[in-house]
Scaffold this motif. Sequence first.
Motif, PDB file in Angstrom:
ATOM      1  N   PHE A   1      56.688   8.903  48.733  1.00 49.38           N
ATOM      2  CA  PHE A   1      55.858  10.009  49.211  1.00 49.38           C
ATOM      3  C   PHE A   1      54.835   9.481  50.209  1.00 49.38           C
ATOM      4  O   PHE A   1      54.294   8.380  50.040  1.00 49.38           O
TER       5      PHE A   1
ATOM      6  N   PHE B   1      51.252  10.878  51.636  1.00 48.78           N
ATOM      7  CA  PHE B   1      50.177  11.863  51.605  1.00 48.78           C
ATOM      8  C   PHE B   1      49.209  11.534  52.745  1.00 48.78           C
ATOM      9  O   PHE B   1      48.773  10.381  52.872  1.00 48.78           O
TER      10      PHE B   1
ATOM     11  N   MET C   1      45.941  18.569  53.124  1.00 41.61           N
ATOM     12  CA  MET C   1      46.801  17.455  52.745  1.00 41.61           C
ATOM     13  C   MET C   1      48.248  17.745  53.146  1.00 41.61           C
ATOM     14  O   MET C   1      48.808  18.767  52.754  1.00 41.61           O
TER      15      MET C   1
ATOM     16  N   VAL D   1      52.027  16.436  52.759  1.00 43.29           N
ATOM     17  CA  VAL D   1      52.815  15.610  51.831  1.00 43.29           C
ATOM     18  C   VAL D   1      54.281  15.698  52.225  1.00 43.29           C
ATOM     19  O   VAL D   1      54.800  16.790  52.482  1.00 43.29           O
ATOM     20  N   LYS D   2      54.942  14.551  52.244  1.00 38.09           N
ATOM     21  CA  LYS D   2      56.371  14.516  52.534  1.00 38.09           C
ATOM     22  C   LYS D   2      57.058  13.608  51.527  1.00 38.09           C
ATOM     23  O   LYS D   2      56.609  12.478  51.291  1.00 38.09           O
ATOM     24  N   GLU D   3      58.125  14.136  50.926  1.00 32.53           N
ATOM     25  CA  GLU D   3      58.889  13.327  49.973  1.00 32.53           C
ATOM     26  C   GLU D   3      60.150  12.803  50.647  1.00 32.53           C
ATOM     27  O   GLU D   3      60.817  13.512  51.409  1.00 32.53           O
TER      28      GLU D   3
ATOM     29  N   PHE E   1      45.985  16.499  43.083  1.00 31.12           N
ATOM     30  CA  PHE E   1      46.344  15.085  43.259  1.00 31.12           C
ATOM     31  C   PHE E   1      45.139  14.264  42.842  1.00 31.12           C
ATOM     32  O   PHE E   1      44.014  14.545  43.268  1.00 31.12           O
TER      33      PHE E   1
ATOM     34  N   TRP F   1      50.169  13.741  40.586  1.00 37.37           N
ATOM     35  CA  TRP F   1      50.064  15.042  41.226  1.00 37.37           C
ATOM     36  C   TRP F   1      50.816  16.057  40.389  1.00 37.37           C
ATOM     37  O   TRP F   1      51.734  15.714  39.640  1.00 37.37           O
TER      38      TRP F   1
ATOM     39  N   CYS G   1      50.368   4.277  44.532  1.00 37.50           N
ATOM     40  CA  CYS G   1      49.955   4.463  45.921  1.00 37.50           C
ATOM     41  C   CYS G   1      49.166   3.275  46.452  1.00 37.50           C
ATOM     42  O   CYS G   1      48.377   2.654  45.732  1.00 37.50           O
TER      43      CYS G   1
END
Length: 428
Positions: free
Chosen positions: A159, A161, A184, A186-188, A292, A314, A327
């Motif tokens: 991920f 963020f 925010m 967010v990309k998975e 988150f 999250w 992270c």
Amino acid sequence: ALVARAKGEVATYSECRTAYDLNDPPCKHNTSLWTALSPHPANCAHCVAVPSAPQSSDGREGNESGVSGEDRGSCPVGWAGVDCSACQTRDACPDIVAKDGSRKKAVACTNACLVPTAEETSLPSPFGATWEDGKVFSCRCGGDARTDPYCQFQKDTTFLFHVADGESSRGDEKDTSGVSRVKMHVKEYAGIPNLGEDALPWNYEYAFAPVWDANFTQCAWRVSSCLEPLPATEDCAIYECAAGKVQCPPADLPRCPGRDALGCGRGPNTTKKYWQHPCNPLVTPRDQGMTFWCSLNRTSTDAYGGGGGRLCYWNQQGVIPSFAVTCDVGNCVYDGAGGGEESVKNACPAVFTPPEFWTGDLITRVVMAFVAVALVFAAAWYVRLESASLYSVPAAAAFEHVAAMRAGGPRAPSKHVRTPSAVLGARR
């Protein structure tokens, strides 16, 4: 050309061509995509240093692991995260060219800061348009015993963020609520099949690493008691977003032919289907807010990374339960949020160092040493005094002492005698 082809390493173009073509995941600092050399979806979703580049060896800055015999590689020294974008020391930050043409050195690396500084959220990335703006949390799936097993169902899940300035803070009306407003993105990402020579030419045409893309807005951050499953007695940096918009697959990716809720349609003149990441409703967020949070003091014990990195979670109420991610953070800042490196430190309340006993100046250390020595001598003196008292005489000697009293000896028994003498004396 790459020579070594061991358990897992830098991928060739043919093995991750869709990810390389899109530069997504966006590998930083001359890193390349990683492959497990697997025909299963387990490749091309995070970045590693090329073999000839100096790599981290302490496990903190890389993603080393012994899971299933895989070696996830490392970022270049001084960098961390699934895209190798998070600095871990100011020395790793390169000089940049300022608007006046002069060279500018970084004043800090915000790797110890879990809340955004003004420079991170209000200024564009100092590295140009190919870098996304905002404070980065570069995360990999997992971080606790409850989440780690689920990460195996979708291997190499990562991920990104990015926390940037919120809409309200740039509006015409000044926000007087005292709440820090941000947004925010967010990309998975998740692993895709190896796209090497054995793959069908059309089968993986839509096999992209991005799974979904989300923009969460109306976000506020604070530093307060942690949310479950972390204990409330600990402190966390918490981001709460009231609204969100999710695209699955991401809007910038083409959808495979015949795609529906069950997957892709069949290929030409075959019963075999195209491959593309599904939008599993059990793990894909919905168009609503999210929360988150990251522990200020805990590091991760995730299976993939072998520890290190920040333990974060999250969730989405009623949709996604608390999901652990590991992270790395760290932006290179060059203006110091307007006040130099000290200003950057002041902007990071999310840093806590437990108190240590042996700290302070020379006088403090001398005094503490004297107190410790005095306590040791006092304890030794007390033990010696007690060993000489009648508390510790043998039982036989105690009875002899009582018999002597009854035969005309000393009438007053010692107050230290703990024997039947007290009873015998009372009967007389």
